[in-house]
Design a protein around this motif. Structure first.
Motif, PDB file in Angstrom:
ATOM      1  N   ALA A  98       0.841  -1.189   0.000  1.00 22.10           N
ATOM      2  CA  ALA A  98       0.000   0.000   0.000  1.00 22.10           C
ATOM      3  C   ALA A  98       0.878   1.241   0.000  1.00 22.10           C
ATOM      4  CB  ALA A  98      -0.928   0.007   1.216  1.00 22.10           C
ATOM      5  N   SER A  99       0.256   2.382  -0.257  1.00 24.92           N
ATOM      6  CA  SER A  99       0.948   3.667  -0.217  1.00 24.92           C
ATOM      7  C   SER A  99      -0.079   4.745   0.072  1.00 24.92           C
ATOM      8  CB  SER A  99       1.669   3.949  -1.540  1.00 24.92           C
ATOM      9  OG  SER A  99       0.745   3.960  -2.619  1.00 24.92           O
ATOM     10  N   GLY A 100       0.408   5.910   0.497  1.00 24.04           N
ATOM     11  CA  GLY A 100      -0.510   6.989   0.809  1.00 24.04           C
ATOM     12  C   GLY A 100       0.210   8.194   1.371  1.00 24.04           C
ATOM     13  N   SER A 101      -0.529   9.014   2.101  1.00 26.48           N
ATOM     14  CA  SER A 101       0.018  10.226   2.701  1.00 26.48           C
ATOM     15  C   SER A 101      -0.299  10.235   4.187  1.00 26.48           C
ATOM     16  CB  SER A 101      -0.565  11.474   2.028  1.00 26.48           C
ATOM     17  OG  SER A 101      -1.975  11.491   2.159  1.00 26.48           O
ATOM     18  N   TYR A 102       0.444  11.061   4.934  1.00 21.57           N
ATOM     19  CA  TYR A 102       0.259  11.080   6.384  1.00 21.57           C
ATOM     20  C   TYR A 102       0.560  12.455   6.954  1.00 21.57           C
ATOM     21  CZ  TYR A 102       5.333  11.119   7.102  1.00 21.57           C
ATOM     22  OH  TYR A 102       6.661  11.471   7.109  1.00 21.57           O
ATOM     23  N   ASP A 118      -4.721   6.026   2.567  1.00 23.25           N
ATOM     24  CA  ASP A 118      -4.043   5.376   1.451  1.00 23.25           C
ATOM     25  C   ASP A 118      -4.439   6.050   0.143  1.00 23.25           C
ATOM     26  OD1 ASP A 118      -6.512   4.410   0.689  1.00 23.25           O
ATOM     27  OD2 ASP A 118      -6.037   2.306   1.039  1.00 23.25           O
ATOM     28  N   ASP A 119      -3.812   5.623  -0.943  1.00 23.98           N
ATOM     29  CA  ASP A 119      -4.004   6.310  -2.218  1.00 23.98           C
ATOM     30  C   ASP A 119      -5.418   6.182  -2.760  1.00 23.98           C
ATOM     31  OD1 ASP A 119      -1.478   7.377  -2.359  1.00 23.98           O
ATOM     32  OD2 ASP A 119      -0.620   5.660  -3.413  1.00 23.98           O
ATOM     33  N   SER A 120      -6.181   5.225  -2.264  1.00 23.72           N
ATOM     34  CA  SER A 120      -7.571   5.115  -2.700  1.00 23.72           C
ATOM     35  C   SER A 120      -8.439   6.206  -2.083  1.00 23.72           C
ATOM     36  CB  SER A 120      -8.137   3.743  -2.321  1.00 23.72           C
ATOM     37  OG  SER A 120      -8.325   3.651  -0.913  1.00 23.72           O
ATOM     38  N   GLY A 121      -7.945   6.811  -1.001  1.00 25.16           N
ATOM     39  CA  GLY A 121      -8.701   7.841  -0.319  1.00 25.16           C
ATOM     40  C   GLY A 121      -9.752   7.310   0.619  1.00 25.16           C
ATOM     41  N   GLN A 122      -9.845   5.992   0.755  1.00 27.26           N
ATOM     42  CA  GLN A 122     -10.903   5.397   1.569  1.00 27.26           C
ATOM     43  C   GLN A 122     -10.383   4.818   2.882  1.00 27.26           C
ATOM     44  OE1 GLN A 122     -12.864   2.577  -0.964  1.00 27.26           O
ATOM     45  NE2 GLN A 122     -13.750   4.144  -2.296  1.00 27.26           N
TER      46      GLN A 122
END
Length: 285
Positions: A98-102, A118-122
């Motif tokens: 997974a990946s995303g922002s924090y 996460d990158d899905s926004g969910q």
């Protein structure tokens, strides 16, 4: 005949000299409050100021509820620049990349609180890292507005380790691993039916098989098959099936290396039936 007794004369220290010496020592030596402040500062800030360039190895020990979540093994979360992260995991079902922002907030000298998406926004989560020492501590992660929770212990490792920082080997084939059992938890089993102390010598072959030699009450000899994966500079996961005259059951093992040939281990045996932990040393076969 008279005799005279010599009485030694005590020299009087000049008041000015004594005062000068006192002032000089006071200037050179720190006061008691200053020493106390220095000691507090040395032990106060355990949590780092930022996580960029670090891997946090999240050892999974408790999950509530377990549905659709990894319930064992380890998740390695890598923190990148510009508030981004990636993650991977191993050990049991439910792991994914997974990946995303924090966003990060300091909750005191020993705590970091992270909110990420996460990158899905969910998939949104909040994670609290409580540092017990500069290299790790305990973690608790809440998902789905607190309806699901994972927790355990974590360690910190550099994302781009130098040669001296690369502690976990790429493979354990050709090694003996001596496991010292320090703790065993099995809430659903009666005492005495599983080992709670002792030593297990596990010997790994290049063909994916291993043998177990047990020493101490309840530790038995057996054999099995295994897979091994290094996930970060100091963390690796082993998934194995152990077969004896009495059972053939799976387990997941998390190795945390403190040196290139020693560290701590945590085992989830048969989907949490028994949780073992302790220390280990490795040496060539």
């Amino acid at each position: 005949m008279s005799t005279s007794t010599a009485i030694p004369c005590q020299r009087r220290r000049a008041p000015g000299a004594a005062l000068s010496l006192s002032l000089l020592l006071g200037a050179l030596l720190p006061s008691a409050p200053a020493l106390a402040d220095a000691e507090r500062q040395a032990t106060a800030s355990l949590a780092p100021s930022q996580l960029v360039g670090l891997d946090l190895n999240l050892q999974i020990e408790k999950v509530a509820p377990a549905a659709a979540l990894p319930n064992q093994g380890v998740i390695v979360k890598r923190y990148l620049a510009q508030g981004l992260w990636t993650s991977q995991g191993a050990g049991g079902p439910g792991h994914r990349q997974a990946s995303g922002s924090y966003q990060l907030r300091h909750g005191g000298d020993h705590m970091l609180e992270e909110r990420s998406v996460d990158d899905s926004g969910q998939a949104q989560s909040s994670t609290r890292y409580s540092f017990e020492h500069p290299r790790g501590g305990t973690w608790v992660q809440s998902l789905n507005h607190g309806q699901q929770q994972l927790s355990g212990h974590f360690t910190v490792a550099p994302s781009q380790p130098g040669p001296a920082q690369q502690l976990a080997p790429a493979s354990n084939a050709g090694l003996h691993v001596a496991l010292i059992i320090k703790q065993a938890l099995a809430p659903t089993l009666p005492p005495g039916v599983f080992p709670s102390a002792g030593l297990v010598l596990q010997s790994y072959a290049a063909d994916g098989t291993l043998s177990f030699q047990g020493f101490g009450p309840g530790n038995i000899n057996s054999k099995g098959s295994y897979s091994y994966k290094r996930l970060s500079a100091n963390t690796a996961v082993e998934e194995a099936t152990q077969t004896s005259d009495f059972f053939s059951l799976p387990y997941t093992m998390v190795y945390t290396f403190k040196t290139p040939n020693s560290g701590t281990w945590y085992q989830n045996f048969y989907n949490g039936l028994i949780q073992f932990s302790g220390t280990f040393d490795t040496f060539p076969r």
